[in-house]
Design a protein around this motif. Structure first.
Motif, PDB file in Angstrom:
ATOM      1  N   VAL A 111       0.691  -1.134   0.121  1.00  0.00           N
ATOM      2  CA  VAL A 111      -0.481   0.103  -0.033  1.00  0.00           C
ATOM      3  C   VAL A 111       0.937   1.195  -0.314  1.00  0.00           C
ATOM      4  CG1 VAL A 111      -1.764   1.549   1.312  1.00  0.00           C
ATOM      5  CG2 VAL A 111      -1.820  -1.341   1.441  1.00  0.00           C
ATOM      6  N   ASP A 112       2.438   1.561   0.861  1.00  0.00           N
ATOM      7  CA  ASP A 112       2.638   2.152   1.143  1.00  0.00           C
ATOM      8  C   ASP A 112       3.923   2.430  -0.442  1.00  0.00           C
ATOM      9  OD1 ASP A 112       2.258   2.726   3.687  1.00  0.00           O
ATOM     10  OD2 ASP A 112       3.851   1.636   4.162  1.00  0.00           O
ATOM     11  N   SER A 113       3.897   1.406  -0.810  1.00  0.00           N
ATOM     12  CA  SER A 113       4.319   1.018  -2.882  1.00  0.00           C
ATOM     13  C   SER A 113       3.542   2.625  -3.410  1.00  0.00           C
ATOM     14  CB  SER A 113       4.827   0.910  -3.000  1.00  0.00           C
ATOM     15  OG  SER A 113       5.449   0.604  -4.346  1.00  0.00           O
ATOM     16  N   VAL A 114       2.453   1.910  -3.246  1.00  0.00           N
ATOM     17  CA  VAL A 114       1.050   2.344  -3.660  1.00  0.00           C
ATOM     18  C   VAL A 114       1.009   3.483  -3.953  1.00  0.00           C
ATOM     19  CG1 VAL A 114      -1.242   2.623  -4.682  1.00  0.00           C
ATOM     20  CG2 VAL A 114       0.077   0.142  -4.315  1.00  0.00           C
ATOM     21  N   ARG A 115       0.935   4.625  -3.156  1.00  0.00           N
ATOM     22  CA  ARG A 115       1.076   5.540  -2.267  1.00  0.00           C
ATOM     23  C   ARG A 115       1.981   6.862  -3.443  1.00  0.00           C
ATOM     24  NH1 ARG A 115      -3.886   6.503   0.933  1.00  0.00           N
ATOM     25  NH2 ARG A 115      -2.881   8.359   1.259  1.00  0.00           N
ATOM     26  N   ALA A 116       3.011   6.225  -2.850  1.00  0.00           N
ATOM     27  CA  ALA A 116       4.609   6.639  -2.832  1.00  0.00           C
ATOM     28  C   ALA A 116       4.336   7.529  -4.670  1.00  0.00           C
ATOM     29  CB  ALA A 116       5.294   6.108  -2.835  1.00  0.00           C
ATOM     30  N   HIS A 117       3.835   6.200  -5.813  1.00  0.00           N
ATOM     31  CA  HIS A 117       3.860   6.383  -6.814  1.00  0.00           C
ATOM     32  C   HIS A 117       2.813   7.152  -7.855  1.00  0.00           C
ATOM     33  CE1 HIS A 117       6.741   3.007  -7.204  1.00  0.00           C
ATOM     34  NE2 HIS A 117       6.886   3.170  -8.236  1.00  0.00           N
ATOM     35  N   ALA A 118       1.308   6.847  -6.862  1.00  0.00           N
ATOM     36  CA  ALA A 118       0.433   7.563  -6.705  1.00  0.00           C
ATOM     37  C   ALA A 118       0.964   9.611  -6.731  1.00  0.00           C
ATOM     38  CB  ALA A 118      -0.711   7.855  -6.220  1.00  0.00           C
ATOM     39  N   GLU A 119       1.905  10.006  -5.677  1.00  0.00           N
ATOM     40  CA  GLU A 119       2.379  11.181  -5.951  1.00  0.00           C
ATOM     41  C   GLU A 119       3.248  11.527  -5.805  1.00  0.00           C
ATOM     42  OE1 GLU A 119       4.155  10.725  -1.516  1.00  0.00           O
ATOM     43  OE2 GLU A 119       1.728  10.594  -0.781  1.00  0.00           O
ATOM     44  N   LEU A 120       4.048  10.059  -7.258  1.00  0.00           N
ATOM     45  CA  LEU A 120       5.262  10.423  -7.956  1.00  0.00           C
ATOM     46  C   LEU A 120       4.399  11.222  -9.309  1.00  0.00           C
ATOM     47  CD1 LEU A 120       7.957  11.338  -9.102  1.00  0.00           C
ATOM     48  CD2 LEU A 120       8.288   8.899  -9.806  1.00  0.00           C
ATOM     49  N   LEU A 121       3.134  10.085  -9.495  1.00  0.00           N
ATOM     50  CA  LEU A 121       2.207  10.634 -10.282  1.00  0.00           C
ATOM     51  C   LEU A 121       1.749  11.577 -10.489  1.00  0.00           C
ATOM     52  CD1 LEU A 121       0.447   9.932 -12.981  1.00  0.00           C
ATOM     53  CD2 LEU A 121      -1.471   8.932 -11.944  1.00  0.00           C
ATOM     54  N   GLY A 122       1.259  12.473  -9.256  1.00  0.00           N
ATOM     55  CA  GLY A 122       0.045  13.932  -8.947  1.00  0.00           C
ATOM     56  C   GLY A 122       1.721  15.137 -10.218  1.00  0.00           C
ATOM     57  N   ALA A 123       2.177  14.539  -9.372  1.00  0.00           N
ATOM     58  CA  ALA A 123       3.613  15.772  -9.699  1.00  0.00           C
ATOM     59  C   ALA A 123       3.921  15.973 -11.118  1.00  0.00           C
ATOM     60  CB  ALA A 123       4.917  15.047  -9.259  1.00  0.00           C
ATOM     61  N   THR A 124       3.978  14.835 -11.842  1.00  0.00           N
ATOM     62  CA  THR A 124       4.267  14.731 -13.055  1.00  0.00           C
ATOM     63  C   THR A 124       2.801  14.791 -13.670  1.00  0.00           C
ATOM     64  OG1 THR A 124       5.204  12.147 -12.570  1.00  0.00           O
ATOM     65  CG2 THR A 124       4.756  12.620 -14.658  1.00  0.00           C
ATOM     66  N   ILE A 125       1.705  14.370 -13.732  1.00  0.00           N
ATOM     67  CA  ILE A 125       0.119  15.320 -14.024  1.00  0.00           C
ATOM     68  C   ILE A 125       0.630  17.041 -14.365  1.00  0.00           C
ATOM     69  CG2 ILE A 125      -1.969  15.537 -13.864  1.00  0.00           C
ATOM     70  CD1 ILE A 125      -1.959  12.946 -12.683  1.00  0.00           C
ATOM     71  N   ASP A 126       1.288  17.239 -13.216  1.00  0.00           N
ATOM     72  CA  ASP A 126       1.319  18.778 -12.630  1.00  0.00           C
ATOM     73  C   ASP A 126       2.138  19.702 -14.187  1.00  0.00           C
ATOM     74  OD1 ASP A 126      -0.576  18.844 -10.695  1.00  0.00           O
ATOM     75  OD2 ASP A 126       1.026  19.819  -9.859  1.00  0.00           O
ATOM     76  N   ALA A 127       3.039  18.917 -13.908  1.00  0.00           N
ATOM     77  CA  ALA A 127       4.419  18.829 -15.455  1.00  0.00           C
ATOM     78  C   ALA A 127       3.681  19.070 -16.923  1.00  0.00           C
ATOM     79  CB  ALA A 127       6.065  18.535 -14.721  1.00  0.00           C
TER      80      ALA A 127
END
Length: 226
Positions: free
Chosen positions: A170-186
């Motif tokens: 679950v921690d891995s899913v959330r960590a990648h989702a947070e990275l995805l959020g920053a990447t969506i912004d970029a």
């Protein structure tokens, strides 16, 4: 004496005539070269103006379709990110994961068909990371399933290992989702630049564009599933 003076006068007149004629020829040649050069410059300016007008019209025609596909792509990615980063994360079902994959791939195809190339390059990165998130969701679901199947007879070590594995997943899913959020912004910034391009600026070459638009995802923070 008179004859010599007369001869000298004729020679001077001939030389003067020859010099005047040569000057006239050279002047005409210089004028012709200048005219040709001026015509070439004028022709290039006119040709560049036509190309800019054609490109501007092409971008104008594509702006609205691009806006729609960029928006749909970003919305699909954001839905995935929000699903993971909810306050109380709940494990997915296999059907939900498949639906996310199909949606993300379909939206990415729309973006790739409309371009431009530097947007496509970034869209591939965002798509790949989003699919990693979906795969990690599946891994978390499987870890939770293993934990739920334990009946207590396996021993404390087995239970603790399964519990840690489920938590880490679950921690891995959330960590990648947070990275995805920053990447969506970029990616949104890149898409906005493409939509704001009115075609009047000098067009960058492919190599120059690829140098300008760096990868969105820091490779040390992203490991693609295989």
């Amino acid at each position: 004496m008179l004859r010599e003076a007369s001869t000298a006068g004729r020679s001077a007149a001939d030389n003067h005539g020859t010099g005047s004629g040569l000057a006239a020829v050279l002047g005409a040649a210089a004028g012709a070269v200048g005219g040709v050069f001026g015509s070439l410059v004028t022709g290039k300016v006119q040709r560049d103006g036509v190309l800019i007008s054609v490109r501007a019209e092409h971008l104008k025609e594509r702006r609205q379709p691009r806006h729609e596909v960029y928006k749909a792509f970003i919305q699909s990615l954001t839905t995935l990110k929000d699903r993971v980063l909810a306050e109380n994360y709940e494990n997915t079902r296999a059907e939900e994961e498949d639906a996310f994959r199909k949606e993300i791939n379909a939206r990415w195809i729309d973006v790739s068909l409309l371009g431009p190339i530097y947007v496509n390059s970034h869209a591939v990165e965002v798509r790949d990371l989003a699919l990693v998130v979906v795969n990690r969701m599946g891994a978390a679901r499987e870890c939770a399933s293993v934990l739920l199947r334990l009946n207590g007879d396996e021993g404390d070590d087995v239970f603790e290992h399964a519990e840690r594995s489920a938590g880490h997943a679950v921690d891995s899913v959330r960590a990648h989702a947070e990275l995805l959020g920053a990447t969506i912004d970029a990616f949104s910034v890149t898409a906005s630049e493409a939509l704001n391009d009115d075609g009047t600026k000098r067009r960058l070459g492919l190599r120059e564009r690829m140098r300008r638009f760096r990868p969105l995802i820091p490779r040390q923070g992203f490991q693609q599933d295989t």
